[in-house]
Design a protein around this motif. Sequence first.
Motif, short mmCIF file in Angstrom:
data_model
loop_
_atom_site.label_atom_id
_atom_site.label_comp_id
_atom_site.label_asym_id
_atom_site.label_seq_id
_atom_site.Cartn_x
_atom_site.Cartn_y
_atom_site.Cartn_z
N ILE A 154 0.85 -1.20 0.00
CA ILE A 154 0.00 0.00 0.00
C ILE A 154 0.89 1.25 0.00
N HIS A 156 3.86 1.56 -1.22
CA HIS A 156 4.42 1.69 -2.57
C HIS A 156 3.40 2.29 -3.54
N ARG A 157 2.15 1.86 -3.41
CA ARG A 157 1.11 2.36 -4.32
C ARG A 157 0.90 3.87 -4.10
N PHE A 158 0.95 4.28 -2.84
CA PHE A 158 0.78 5.71 -2.54
C PHE A 158 1.90 6.54 -3.16
N GLN A 160 3.49 5.78 -5.83
CA GLN A 160 3.21 5.82 -7.28
C GLN A 160 2.12 6.83 -7.61
N LEU A 161 1.13 6.95 -6.72
CA LEU A 161 0.00 7.84 -7.01
C LEU A 161 0.30 9.30 -6.73
N LEU B 136 -8.03 6.68 -3.57
CA LEU B 136 -8.14 7.13 -4.95
C LEU B 136 -8.59 5.98 -5.84
N PHE B 177 -7.50 -7.54 1.62
CA PHE B 177 -6.42 -6.70 1.09
C PHE B 177 -6.39 -6.77 -0.43
N TYR B 181 -6.58 -3.63 -2.85
CA TYR B 181 -5.42 -3.30 -3.70
C TYR B 181 -5.80 -3.36 -5.18
N ILE B 184 -7.49 -0.29 -6.48
CA ILE B 184 -6.67 0.91 -6.75
C ILE B 184 -5.56 0.63 -7.77
N ASP B 185 -5.22 -0.63 -7.97
CA ASP B 185 -4.20 -0.98 -8.96
C ASP B 185 -4.63 -2.28 -9.63
#
Lengths: 488, 229
Positions: A154, A156-158, A160-161, B136, B177, B181, B184-185
């Motif tokens: 999570i 890492h995704r933040f 990226q965003l 997001l 999870f 996840y 969002i991706d």
Amino acid sequence: MTLSLLLVLLTASALTLHVARYWRPLGFAASVAATILLVWAVQNTSATTFDLFGMSFGLQPLARDYLLAAMALSGMLAIATSFGDVRRTLGFLFWSWIVWLVALAVNDFVIGVFAWASGLAVIVIAMEPRHGQRTGGAAYYLVLIIVAAALLLIGHRFVQLYPLTPDQVALVDSAILFLAWGLGLLLAIVPFIVWLGPMADETPLPVIAVLVGLGQPIGLWLLYGLIGQYPRLLEQSNLLAIMTLGGIGSVIVGGALCALERRAGRLMSYAALFALGFILLDLSRGTLEGTAFAVIETFARAVSLGLMAASISIVYAVRNRWVSALALLVFVLGALNLAGLTPGISLVTRWNILLELEATDRRIFFLVMLATVGVLIGMARYVLLWFEAFTPTEPAENGLAPSPPPTTLVGRIRFRVRAQLVSWSEKLARRVPPPVERARRGAAENWRAFFAALLLLALGAFVLWYNVTPNIWLQRALETVGQLEFMR
Amino acid sequence: MPSLDDLARLFAAFSYYQLELGLLIAVAVVVVVADWRISLLALSSQYILVAILLSTLIPLQIAAVRMIAGGLVALMFYITARRMYPGRRRRRAQAEPQTRQEPSRGIFWINLPFRLIGLALAALSVIAASEQFVLLNAPLLFWVTGLWLATGGLLTIAMTRDALRLGMGLLFFTSGFGIIYLSIDNSLVIYALLVIADLVIALAISHIASVPAQFVGFGTNPRKRRGEL
């Protein structure tokens, strides 16, 4: 040698050790052969990268050096384990390296985290729960691995965003929060240390050395790989301050817990936590020298834990006065190296941090010194217990009691075959001249003591040599760290 | 033999409300009911319902992989549970005395009323969190479902002392999870890795649950703790 061939060799070595563990001499021979083969293979692995599924795989010089040390230490622990009566964990000292190699070679954080977590999960299978069917240190450690991996993904995704909202740093802050949380859990940085003790209670010592000494630092490698891809993680956050706080906390708490501990596994884990604090403090400087010192500290920590685990494993397996004395010496060397008190490079790296702390905040300096005393107290108490537990005793006569033949058909067949083999070997032995027979019996009885002493001597000599040649190590660390992406 | 089209028609017959209700009940069963058979059934149904839910995000063929993985996980847990909790007939047949047996304890640390209260509090926290925070690109439905499964899984982990039940909680957490996840991706690599992770978790949990207890690390004194000299 290519990376894929190294992967195949690793798998083959782990499988061979896993199968060879049933017969002690074979387990020993396989451990020695696997260690030599893997060290040679890693040394000859080329640095060329290749692409697979859109990801790039390649071993950077620092990762290769780390892998070289890891193979040597894992192999040495495998040899020490092969002397013992219980050799179930022999293959597990290498199984995890198959996926950890992927974590070290891949340039993708997500795949790296999955590979790292998978390796840690494989280590869980090598653990030995204290209570049947019940949750304990091993089960809770598995939970932590999953939860922490989820937090890292999570985070890492933040990161990226973040470019979607460049005027706000909320996403970077959240990313740092999740990354610090995830890594803090898996590295057991203060305050996330609760799992360390229960996990150590259910884990054999060589596995603790591999997990804590060699497996944990891969997380830091992944973090610095991510920073190399997204430098904003350092530029727009307080990551270095978090590292400083975590480092100081880990040093103090690790030292305090060591002073109170008398169980080998926990003692090693808490001492490793103490050393991890210094690694974090080195990294928190954010300079080339600081990172190079952190690399040296990481290596010293892994070597020290390996020495301690190997010496204790050997002393349990080989009941011999000389081997016991030698093992104690190696244990003390490892403990001093972990505390940063062996004259040489460990003292230099530790002293560097201490001088800086003394100049900036004297209270923290004294607390860190007290923590070092705590580690020494813990180690000294363990050495005293060692003297009590391993007073030289003559091995008892081990007369074989006649056992009744098994009831199952397969068991009966095996029993008959074994009896036939024994009778043939006895007939053959009667024809052998007495001096040769005496030499054969002596070798059969003392080969473990001989090779264990040899291994301990080699380990002790290595630590002494490593400590008196600081320039070689520091120069190599500076060279390899300088080539990292985040440093450039 | 049913084809993928039949499966698609079957999946389409489920509305979002039915899926939500099904997952609500699945989590409640694992948290509240102590019987392993019923809990295993809830875990299996959770895999099917999550696969149906995910088929709205990713292609059906790929979503169905999760169902297959769920079937394998359930099979692993079933075999382990049969070894751990033998039936009455097998218990009677096992006449051999054991050298040292641990006292039998309940599956959960706390009693049923407290588990119900815990479940209610978890539900409240999920509702509050889903109103307070927004991720997001994440649709509310996936966000709430993911949070509910993850919270339910963590609640199960916190309340149980049984290794197999802990594994079930862990798999509920990974499902939750995974939903969050993937919303969002939308990456297939992550999806594949999550499926593999479920199998690795099931393997490790089956090992932990079935391995014999190690009362002492070394020596013969049973009062010694592991690693003590």
